[in-house]
Motif scaffolding. Structure first.
Motif, short mmCIF file in Angstrom:
data_model
loop_
_atom_site.label_atom_id
_atom_site.label_comp_id
_atom_site.label_asym_id
_atom_site.label_seq_id
_atom_site.Cartn_x
_atom_site.Cartn_y
_atom_site.Cartn_z
N PRO A 26 -36.58 -16.25 17.54
CA PRO A 26 -35.41 -15.42 17.22
C PRO A 26 -34.60 -15.92 16.03
O PRO A 26 -34.18 -15.13 15.18
N ASP A 27 -34.38 -17.23 15.94
CA ASP A 27 -33.60 -17.75 14.81
C ASP A 27 -34.34 -17.54 13.49
O ASP A 27 -33.73 -17.22 12.46
N ALA A 28 -35.66 -17.73 13.53
CA ALA A 28 -36.45 -17.53 12.32
C ALA A 28 -36.48 -16.05 11.93
O ALA A 28 -36.45 -15.71 10.74
N LEU A 29 -36.50 -15.18 12.94
CA LEU A 29 -36.48 -13.74 12.67
C LEU A 29 -35.17 -13.35 11.99
O LEU A 29 -35.17 -12.56 11.02
N ALA A 30 -34.08 -13.89 12.45
CA ALA A 30 -32.78 -13.61 11.83
C ALA A 30 -32.75 -14.10 10.39
O ALA A 30 -32.19 -13.45 9.50
N LEU A 44 -51.11 -14.63 2.08
CA LEU A 44 -50.91 -15.94 2.70
C LEU A 44 -50.94 -15.81 4.21
O LEU A 44 -50.53 -14.79 4.76
N ASP A 45 -51.42 -16.87 4.87
CA ASP A 45 -51.17 -16.96 6.30
C ASP A 45 -50.02 -17.93 6.52
O ASP A 45 -49.51 -18.56 5.58
N GLN A 46 -49.60 -18.06 7.75
CA GLN A 46 -48.39 -18.84 8.02
C GLN A 46 -48.59 -20.33 7.80
O GLN A 46 -47.62 -21.08 7.65
N ASP A 47 -49.84 -20.78 7.75
CA ASP A 47 -50.12 -22.20 7.52
C ASP A 47 -50.15 -22.56 6.05
O ASP A 47 -50.19 -23.75 5.71
N GLU A 84 -37.81 -20.19 1.94
CA GLU A 84 -37.29 -21.13 0.94
C GLU A 84 -38.07 -21.06 -0.37
O GLU A 84 -37.49 -21.18 -1.45
N ARG A 85 -39.36 -20.86 -0.28
CA ARG A 85 -40.18 -20.93 -1.49
C ARG A 85 -40.32 -19.60 -2.23
O ARG A 85 -40.57 -19.60 -3.44
N PHE A 86 -40.17 -18.48 -1.52
CA PHE A 86 -40.47 -17.20 -2.17
C PHE A 86 -39.32 -16.20 -2.18
O PHE A 86 -39.21 -15.40 -3.10
N ALA A 87 -38.46 -16.20 -1.17
CA ALA A 87 -37.40 -15.19 -1.10
C ALA A 87 -36.47 -15.32 -2.30
O ALA A 87 -36.03 -16.41 -2.65
N GLY A 88 -36.21 -14.20 -2.95
CA GLY A 88 -35.36 -14.19 -4.12
C GLY A 88 -36.07 -14.53 -5.41
O GLY A 88 -35.50 -14.40 -6.50
N PRO A 139 -45.51 -18.06 14.78
CA PRO A 139 -45.27 -19.17 13.85
C PRO A 139 -44.18 -20.08 14.37
O PRO A 139 -43.37 -19.71 15.22
N SER A 140 -44.14 -21.29 13.84
CA SER A 140 -43.01 -22.17 14.11
C SER A 140 -41.84 -21.76 13.21
O SER A 140 -42.02 -21.08 12.20
N ALA A 141 -40.66 -22.18 13.58
CA ALA A 141 -39.49 -21.90 12.73
C ALA A 141 -39.66 -22.54 11.36
O ALA A 141 -39.22 -21.99 10.35
N GLU A 142 -40.33 -23.69 11.31
CA GLU A 142 -40.55 -24.38 10.04
C GLU A 142 -41.47 -23.57 9.13
O GLU A 142 -41.28 -23.53 7.90
N GLN A 143 -42.48 -22.94 9.69
CA GLN A 143 -43.38 -22.13 8.88
C GLN A 143 -42.67 -20.93 8.27
O GLN A 143 -42.88 -20.58 7.11
N VAL A 144 -41.83 -20.29 9.06
CA VAL A 144 -41.06 -19.16 8.54
C VAL A 144 -40.09 -19.65 7.46
O VAL A 144 -39.96 -19.03 6.39
N ALA A 145 -39.42 -20.76 7.73
CA ALA A 145 -38.46 -21.30 6.76
C ALA A 145 -39.12 -21.63 5.44
O ALA A 145 -38.55 -21.42 4.37
N ARG A 146 -40.35 -22.13 5.49
CA ARG A 146 -41.05 -22.49 4.25
C ARG A 146 -41.29 -21.27 3.38
O ARG A 146 -41.10 -21.32 2.16
N ILE A 147 -41.68 -20.16 3.98
CA ILE A 147 -41.89 -18.93 3.21
C ILE A 147 -40.59 -18.46 2.59
O ILE A 147 -40.52 -18.09 1.41
#
Length: 309
Positions: free
Chosen positions: A55-59, A100-103, A37-41, A27-35
């Motif tokens: 790596p940054d998205a994994l962190a 969901l998929d990453q897209d 931002e929208r769902f975590a917590g 995935p792109s970092a943006e795709q990981v960030a979207r998940i």
């Protein structure tokens, strides 16, 4: 948060009724960030790492609240990833899984709307195994079409369909346990189609909620035939070959309706022809697709030799 295998997920990690389940592959970092931002917590989140997360998205994933990461960063295919996510959710006491998929461009509100839709379908016969959104248009991509299920009446605004894409669908995990896992020997394409046909054959049903929609796309664009009556996703040769193989294997399965087999038997040669023309009638491309067709007819499935790691 450290990575965990599915068997290590504890009920305290996933306390809500519904969890989000996402499969990531390069995935792109943006795709990981979207998940995140929208769902975590806001909802429990299960992520399967099929490899290639930056790596940054994994962190960011590991630091996010309520996110559990499964997998070892090796591409096991979509079906195996979905099965691992379902097993982890069931073990943690979750009863519904929002796949969901990453897209996927969607929100918690979509999950809630589908939850209400699944509640409304609860009295249907056969009982619902999953409910999914209508496909919203996405520029440059062909939206999927979900054929209506013959002989089953609508329920309020909900429509019974032969199958839906896994991405965007809300799955009842009690039904999933009865129907069985996604076929990991399919690896990637037609996984959702086969599972939904199996659901219908085993006394469950699949529903689309026209009042809820998310964009859905396959491949990197759309191929349109100039002289052939066919429109299809433009995919890498590996993906197209898996689709051909799994479609041909579907003709062997008793739970796939004859009406669908006849339709695909007419449509698949047109798709092969269009894809071949797109690649300038390359002998190598045609040989690869015909070999995939023979593999499907012969029941030779599993991880393709040219699958990306």
């Amino acid at each position: 948060m450290p990575r965990r295998n599915g068997s290590d997920v504890k009920p305290s990690d996933l306390s809500a009724d519904t969890a989000v389940a996402v499969v990531f592959f390069r995935p792109s970092a943006e795709q990981v960030a979207r998940i995140v931002e929208r769902f975590a917590g806001r909802m429990p989140v299960l992520v399967y790492d099929n490899g290639g997360i930056p790596p940054d998205a994994l962190a960011r994933l590991e630091a996010a609240q309520g996110v559990v990461r499964l997998g070892e960063g090796r591409n096991r295919g979509i079906a195996a990833a979905l099965n691992a996510l379902a097993e982890a959710a069931i073990a943690a006491g979750v009863s519904r899984l929002f796949l969901l998929d990453q897209d996927a461009d969607t929100t918690v509100e979509t999950a809630r709307a589908l939850g209400h839709a699944l509640d409304r379908a609860a009295g249907a016969q056969p009982p619902p195994a999953l409910v999914g959104p209508a496909p919203a248009p996405k520029p440059g991509h062909k939206a999927p079409v979900y054929p209506p299920r013959p002989g089953v009446p609508p329920r309020e605004s909900l429509r019974p369909v032969e199958f839906l894409a896994t991405s965007g669908s809300l799955v009842d995990l009690a039904a999933h346990a009865q129907i069985g896992p996604f076929r990991d020997d399919f690896f990637i394409d037609a996984v959702d189609l086969e599972w939904c046909f199996r659901a219908w054959a085993r006394g469950w049903s699949c529903w689309m909620d026209p009042g809820t929609a998310i964009p859905h796309s396959v491949g990197r664009g759309t191929l349109r035939g100039r002289f052939l009556p066919v429109t299809m996703p433009d995919q890498p040769l590996f993906r197209m070959a898996v689709y051909v193989r799994n479609t041909a294997y579907g003709w062997r399965l008793p739970h796939v309706p004859l009406r669908w087999k006849v339709k695909q038997a007419a449509y698949l040669p047109l798709q092969i022809g269009l894809y071949w023309s797109r690649h300038r009638f390359s002998p190598r491309v045609l040989a690869h697709l015909l070999a995939a067709l023979a593999q499907g007819l012969g029941g030779r499935l599993g991880r393709p030799a040219d699958a990306p790691p």
